[in-house]
Design a protein around this motif. Structure first.
Motif, PDB file in Angstrom:
ATOM      1  N   VAL A 121       0.859  -1.180   0.000  1.00 30.44           N
ATOM      2  CA  VAL A 121       0.000   0.000   0.000  1.00 30.44           C
ATOM      3  C   VAL A 121       0.895   1.230   0.000  1.00 30.44           C
ATOM      4  O   VAL A 121       1.813   1.343   0.814  1.00 30.44           O
ATOM      5  CB  VAL A 121      -0.924   0.014   1.234  1.00 30.44           C
ATOM      6  CG1 VAL A 121      -1.851   1.223   1.186  1.00 30.44           C
ATOM      7  CG2 VAL A 121      -1.740  -1.275   1.297  1.00 30.44           C
ATOM      8  N   VAL A 122       0.659   2.160  -0.944  1.00 34.47           N
ATOM      9  CA  VAL A 122       1.516   3.332  -1.035  1.00 34.47           C
ATOM     10  C   VAL A 122       1.318   4.220   0.200  1.00 34.47           C
ATOM     11  O   VAL A 122       0.326   4.114   0.924  1.00 34.47           O
ATOM     12  CB  VAL A 122       1.238   4.141  -2.313  1.00 34.47           C
ATOM     13  CG1 VAL A 122       1.495   3.306  -3.539  1.00 34.47           C
ATOM     14  CG2 VAL A 122      -0.184   4.675  -2.327  1.00 34.47           C
ATOM     15  N   GLN A 123       2.284   5.108   0.418  1.00 30.35           N
ATOM     16  CA  GLN A 123       2.279   5.956   1.599  1.00 30.35           C
ATOM     17  C   GLN A 123       0.966   6.739   1.705  1.00 30.35           C
ATOM     18  O   GLN A 123       0.548   7.409   0.773  1.00 30.35           O
ATOM     19  CB  GLN A 123       3.461   6.922   1.542  1.00 30.35           C
ATOM     20  CG  GLN A 123       3.704   7.674   2.835  1.00 30.35           C
ATOM     21  CD  GLN A 123       5.005   8.460   2.771  1.00 30.35           C
ATOM     22  OE1 GLN A 123       5.506   8.773   1.700  1.00 30.35           O
ATOM     23  NE2 GLN A 123       5.565   8.767   3.918  1.00 30.35           N
ATOM     24  N   GLY A 124       0.288   6.631   2.843  1.00 28.04           N
ATOM     25  CA  GLY A 124      -0.972   7.303   3.065  1.00 28.04           C
ATOM     26  C   GLY A 124      -2.185   6.519   2.606  1.00 28.04           C
ATOM     27  O   GLY A 124      -3.319   6.850   2.958  1.00 28.04           O
ATOM     28  N   GLY A 125      -1.965   5.471   1.823  1.00 27.28           N
ATOM     29  CA  GLY A 125      -3.088   4.722   1.274  1.00 27.28           C
ATOM     30  C   GLY A 125      -3.836   3.879   2.280  1.00 27.28           C
ATOM     31  O   GLY A 125      -5.018   3.590   2.093  1.00 27.28           O
ATOM     32  N   ALA A 126      -3.173   3.496   3.365  1.00 30.49           N
ATOM     33  CA  ALA A 126      -3.816   2.627   4.355  1.00 30.49           C
ATOM     34  C   ALA A 126      -5.013   3.290   5.015  1.00 30.49           C
ATOM     35  O   ALA A 126      -5.892   2.613   5.551  1.00 30.49           O
ATOM     36  CB  ALA A 126      -2.797   2.199   5.410  1.00 30.49           C
ATOM     37  N   GLU A 127      -5.063   4.618   4.985  1.00 32.75           N
ATOM     38  CA  GLU A 127      -6.181   5.339   5.608  1.00 32.75           C
ATOM     39  C   GLU A 127      -7.269   5.713   4.607  1.00 32.75           C
ATOM     40  O   GLU A 127      -8.292   6.297   4.984  1.00 32.75           O
ATOM     41  CB  GLU A 127      -5.672   6.619   6.289  1.00 32.75           C
ATOM     42  CG  GLU A 127      -4.790   6.388   7.515  1.00 32.75           C
ATOM     43  CD  GLU A 127      -3.378   5.963   7.141  1.00 32.75           C
ATOM     44  OE1 GLU A 127      -2.836   6.497   6.146  1.00 32.75           O
ATOM     45  OE2 GLU A 127      -2.831   5.083   7.830  1.00 32.75           O
ATOM     46  N   ALA A 128      -7.054   5.426   3.332  1.00 34.63           N
ATOM     47  CA  ALA A 128      -8.002   5.827   2.294  1.00 34.63           C
ATOM     48  C   ALA A 128      -9.089   4.774   2.122  1.00 34.63           C
ATOM     49  O   ALA A 128      -8.819   3.664   1.663  1.00 34.63           O
ATOM     50  CB  ALA A 128      -7.272   6.061   0.969  1.00 34.63           C
ATOM     51  N   THR A 129     -10.311   5.116   2.501  1.00 34.66           N
ATOM     52  CA  THR A 129     -11.433   4.184   2.401  1.00 34.66           C
ATOM     53  C   THR A 129     -12.546   4.815   1.558  1.00 34.66           C
ATOM     54  O   THR A 129     -12.278   5.663   0.719  1.00 34.66           O
ATOM     55  CB  THR A 129     -11.931   3.787   3.796  1.00 34.66           C
ATOM     56  OG1 THR A 129     -12.306   4.963   4.523  1.00 34.66           O
ATOM     57  CG2 THR A 129     -10.840   3.058   4.580  1.00 34.66           C
ATOM     58  N   TYR A 130     -13.779   4.422   1.780  1.00 38.13           N
ATOM     59  CA  TYR A 130     -14.902   4.821   0.941  1.00 38.13           C
ATOM     60  C   TYR A 130     -14.979   6.339   0.760  1.00 38.13           C
ATOM     61  O   TYR A 130     -14.945   7.092   1.733  1.00 38.13           O
ATOM     62  CB  TYR A 130     -16.202   4.300   1.550  1.00 38.13           C
ATOM     63  CG  TYR A 130     -17.450   4.758   0.842  1.00 38.13           C
ATOM     64  CD1 TYR A 130     -17.651   4.448  -0.495  1.00 38.13           C
ATOM     65  CD2 TYR A 130     -18.419   5.494   1.509  1.00 38.13           C
ATOM     66  CE1 TYR A 130     -18.802   4.877  -1.161  1.00 38.13           C
ATOM     67  CE2 TYR A 130     -19.571   5.917   0.872  1.00 38.13           C
ATOM     68  CZ  TYR A 130     -19.755   5.611  -0.466  1.00 38.13           C
ATOM     69  OH  TYR A 130     -20.889   6.035  -1.111  1.00 38.13           O
ATOM     70  N   GLN A 131     -15.056   6.762  -0.491  1.00 44.26           N
ATOM     71  CA  GLN A 131     -15.189   8.148  -0.960  1.00 44.26           C
ATOM     72  C   GLN A 131     -13.896   8.958  -0.852  1.00 44.26           C
ATOM     73  O   GLN A 131     -13.855  10.094  -1.331  1.00 44.26           O
ATOM     74  CB  GLN A 131     -16.317   8.898  -0.216  1.00 44.26           C
ATOM     75  CG  GLN A 131     -17.711   8.385  -0.533  1.00 44.26           C
ATOM     76  CD  GLN A 131     -18.783   9.143   0.201  1.00 44.26           C
ATOM     77  OE1 GLN A 131     -18.607   9.551   1.345  1.00 44.26           O
ATOM     78  NE2 GLN A 131     -19.922   9.340  -0.450  1.00 44.26           N
ATOM     79  N   ASP A 132     -12.845   8.401  -0.248  1.00 41.74           N
ATOM     80  CA  ASP A 132     -11.590   9.147  -0.173  1.00 41.74           C
ATOM     81  C   ASP A 132     -10.936   9.198  -1.549  1.00 41.74           C
ATOM     82  O   ASP A 132     -10.995   8.231  -2.313  1.00 41.74           O
ATOM     83  CB  ASP A 132     -10.628   8.489   0.818  1.00 41.74           C
ATOM     84  CG  ASP A 132     -11.052   8.698   2.258  1.00 41.74           C
ATOM     85  OD1 ASP A 132     -11.757   9.698   2.523  1.00 41.74           O
ATOM     86  OD2 ASP A 132     -10.684   7.871   3.110  1.00 41.74           O
ATOM     87  N   PRO A 133     -10.281  10.319  -1.895  1.00 39.29           N
ATOM     88  CA  PRO A 133      -9.604  10.413  -3.181  1.00 39.29           C
ATOM     89  C   PRO A 133      -8.414   9.474  -3.257  1.00 39.29           C
ATOM     90  O   PRO A 133      -7.790   9.150  -2.239  1.00 39.29           O
ATOM     91  CB  PRO A 133      -9.162  11.879  -3.247  1.00 39.29           C
ATOM     92  CG  PRO A 133      -9.089  12.315  -1.822  1.00 39.29           C
ATOM     93  CD  PRO A 133     -10.161  11.559  -1.108  1.00 39.29           C
TER      94      PRO A 133
END
Length: 300
Positions: free
Chosen positions: A216-228
Motif C-alpha cells: 500500500v503506497v504511503q498514506g493509502g492505508a487510511e483511504a477508504t470509501y469516498q476518499d480520493p
C-alpha cells in the motif's frame, strides 16, 4: 452494468498518454463502459485479458521500451530478463533518490551476503538499484525511508514473461519499460496478503487477469470509501481506486470504494449509499476461475 478496468500499476510516471486517459493523469483506474473522461473520449470496450501485461496501450513518447538498455554514465548494457551482466553484477532498474520511477537500466555490483527475494532490504544513497538484494531482484522502497523488500524481476522474455511458482504473476509496472516484476496472487474478497499489503488488480489493460498483493503506497492505508486516490494501491486493503462517476459524492477524479461479493446482493453497498449496487468486476464468462463473484460497490 460491467466495470471495465484500465490500470497502470502503482504511480506510473505522469505524462504518459492513453486512448482515453488525460495526458497528465498517469494513474491506475477503473471505469464504467461508456463513461467519458476529461478528454471527451470514450474508453475502449475490449475485455482481452493479459498475462504479464503491457504497461500501456499507447506508444511511449521517449526512452527505451525494452528490457535491454545502456547507461552512458557507467554500468554497461544489460537485459533484465537474461541478467547478462559480468560476474558479481546484476542488471537492475535505477532511479534518483526518493522515487521508484525508473530512469534506466544498468549493471550494478551485487553486494556481499545479498538478501533473497521477498526478504527485507535496504536502499543506499544513490536510490533505486543501489541495494543489497540478490541477482534478479531489486529493493522496492515505497516510502523512501531507505528500507523495503527484494522484488523479483520476471524471467523468460518480453513476449513470455515468467515467475517462479504457480501462485505468482508477472506485472509490468512502469510506462515505457518492457520488464516486469513478480507478485503473489490473491483474492480481493479475502484480502489474503501480508501486513502492509493489499490485494489489487494485476493487469494494466482492459480486462485484468486477476489480482496480486501489492504494498500500500504511503498514506493509502487510511483511504477508504469516498476518499480520493491516485494509484492502484493507494486505497486501503479491501478497496479499489475507481472513477468518480461510480462513487456518490466523490470530489476527485478517482475515489476508493469497497470490493463486494455479487452472490450476496447489494445490501452491503447500499448501507453506504442507496444509489449503489454490487457491480460485477468481469463481463459474464470472462472471470478467471474462483473470481466469478468479485464485484465493486458503485453506481450502476
Amino acid at each position: 452494468m460491467q466495470i471495465r478496468a484500465l490500470s497502470l500499476a502503482f504511480l506510473v510516471a505522469a505524462g504518459c498518454s492513453d486512448d482515453w486517459l488525460p495526458a497528465d493523469s498517469g494513474v491506475p483506474t477503473s471505469m464504467p463502459a461508456g463513461t467519458s473522461t476529461s478528454t471527451g473520449e470514450s474508453p475502449t470496450t475490449s475485455t482481452e485479458a493479459t498475462t504479464g501485461a503491457d504497461a500501456t496501450t499507447a506508444e511511449p513518447t521517449g526512452g527505451d521500451t525494452s528490457g535491454t538498455t545502456g547507461d552512458p554514465s557507467g554500468g554497461g548494457m544489460c537485459n533484465l530478463y537474461d541478467q547478462d551482466c559480468p560476474d558479481g553484477q546484476k542488471c537492475t532498474a535505477y532511479a534518483s533518490p526518493n522515487t521508484f520511477i525508473p530512469e534506466g537500466i544498468k549493471c550494478v555490483p551485487v553486494q556481499d551476503d545479498p538478501k533473497a527475494p521477498n526478504e527485507p532490504c535496504s536502499v543506499g544513497g544513490d536510490g533505486l538499484g543501489d541495494d543489497n538484494c540478490a541477482l534478479g531482484t531489486v529493493c522496492l522502497d515505497l516510502d523512501y525511508d531507505g528500507s523495503g523488500f527484494c522484488l523479483p524481476y520476471c524471467t523468460g522474455d518480453s513476449q513470455n514473461p515468467k515467475c517462479e511458482g504457480s501462485d505468482t504473476t508477472c506485472v509490468k509496472l512502469f510506462y515505457g519499460y518492457d520488464f516486469g516484476n513478480c507478485f503473489k496472487q490473491c483474492d480481493p474478497l479475502l484480502q489474503n496478503c501480508a501486513d502492509g499489503e493489499g490485494c489489487y488488480m494485476d493487469a494494466i489493460k482492459v480486462g485484468n487477469t486477476g489480482f496480486v498483493c501489492l504494498p500500500v503506497v504511503q498514506g493509502g492505508a487510511e483511504a477508504t470509501y469516498q476518499d480520493p486516490c491516485i494509484g492502484w494501491s493507494s486505497c486501503a486493503p479491501g478497496y479499489a481506486c475507481i472513477f468518480d462517476a461510480l462513487v456518490p459524492d466523490c470530489t476527485f477524479s478517482y475515489c476508493c470504494s469497497p470490493w463486494c461479493d455479487t452472490s450476496e446482493g447489494d445490501a452491503t453497498c447500499q448501507e453506504l449509499d442507496e444509489k449503489m449496487s454490487c457491480i460485477a468486476w468481469y463481463s459474464q464468462g470472462q472471470a478467471p476461475p474462483g473470481f466469478e463473484n468479485v464485484g465493486v460497490c458503485g453506481i450502476p
